[in-house]
Design a protein around this motif. Structure first.
Motif, short mmCIF file in Angstrom:
data_model
loop_
_atom_site.label_atom_id
_atom_site.label_comp_id
_atom_site.label_asym_id
_atom_site.label_seq_id
_atom_site.Cartn_x
_atom_site.Cartn_y
_atom_site.Cartn_z
N VAL A 47 6.10 -14.65 -7.19
CA VAL A 47 6.44 -13.27 -7.53
C VAL A 47 5.27 -12.37 -7.16
N ALA A 84 9.29 -7.61 -10.22
CA ALA A 84 9.13 -8.73 -11.14
C ALA A 84 9.99 -8.58 -12.39
N LEU A 87 14.23 -10.32 -12.03
CA LEU A 87 14.37 -11.34 -10.99
C LEU A 87 15.82 -11.80 -10.88
#
Length: 253
Positions: A47, A84, A87
């Protein structure tokens, strides 16, 4: 594959991302530390993946980043444009999630860390603790504006560790010949900060106006030419590494 755009604008990395990989070359010592933390993970989501630095060899890696410029430089086959905080994966989709020098960019740190915990059974996060001392001399002597930026965007390590549920916190002292050219890399190589290409690969430098950066760099150049910097920092010149507060957090299984 691609998903919806991230929650936050990716303008900074869209701007500095071109040529980023030429300066930001993974350091093998940090790569080894992160690799140990990810050992045994067959599926990994990275990420804030950027260009793919520090991804484990032999794993099936899914790269996630909000910047298309960065994703275009990532060598992997599976790339997802996303922030982030949301997701696009099912619960426990991955053996491990990694986030390397990225959590300070997330607009909602706690939500993002919660997503790492949701989608993966193990979480590995590399970040910096703004409470750590000493600080890099560049901030104190030339660009306190960088300190202001860094302290605004980095969260105390204790808070990150608590939110992640970290069971392990590993220090990483920065070697004097660190190859990954983010801001701290040149603590013993001050002449590198004179190079605009190197500065452009740092998000803090990229966010400051030339009216702030250029006079500071001129002062540094003068101090290097006169020998003043070397006299002030003679203690650094013989050191092989410095602990500036960078830490690897490990949580989960």
């Amino acid at each position: 594959m691609d998903t919806a755009a991230a929650d936050r604008p990716s303008a900074t990395y869209d701007r500095i991302g071109i040529g980023y990989s030429d300066i930001r070359r993974p350091d093998p010592r940090l790569h080894a530390l992160i690799g140990q933390a990810l050992q045994g993970a067959r599926t990994v989501v990275n990420v804030g993946a950027g260009t793919g630095s520090y991804e484990p060899e032999g794993a099936d890696v899914t790269a996630v980043d909000p910047s298309q410029v960065m994703l275009d430089q990532h060598p992997g086959a599976t790339k997802v444009k996303s922030g982030a905080e949301a997701l696009p994966f099912e619960d426990a989709s991955f053996d491990a999630a990694m986030a390397i020098m990225t959590v300070h960019h997330w607009p909602d740190l706690h939500r993002g860390l919660g997503e790492l915990r949701r989608v993966a059974r193990r979480q590995v996060v590399f970040t910096w603790d703004p409470a750590h001392r000493p600080e890099l001399w560049l901030l104190e002597e030339y660009l306190p504006e960088i300190r202001d930026l860094e302290h605004d965007r980095f969260t105390l390590l204790t808070e990150v560790a608590d939110a992640l549920g970290a069971h392990t916190v590993l220090p990483f002292a920065i070697p004097h010949d660190f190859t990954d050219g983010f801001q701290i890399a040149y603590w013993r190589r001050p002449e590198c900060y004179l190079d605009p290409v190197i500065r452009q690969a740092s998000s803090t430098f990229a966010q400051l106006p030339p009216s702030v950066v250029e006079p500071a760099i001129a002062r540094l150049r003068a101090d290097l030419d006169s020998g003043a910097w070397h006299r002030r920092h003679a203690d650094l010149l013989g050191r092989q590494s410095m602990d500036y507060g960078y830490r690897l957090l490990i949580a989960g299984e």
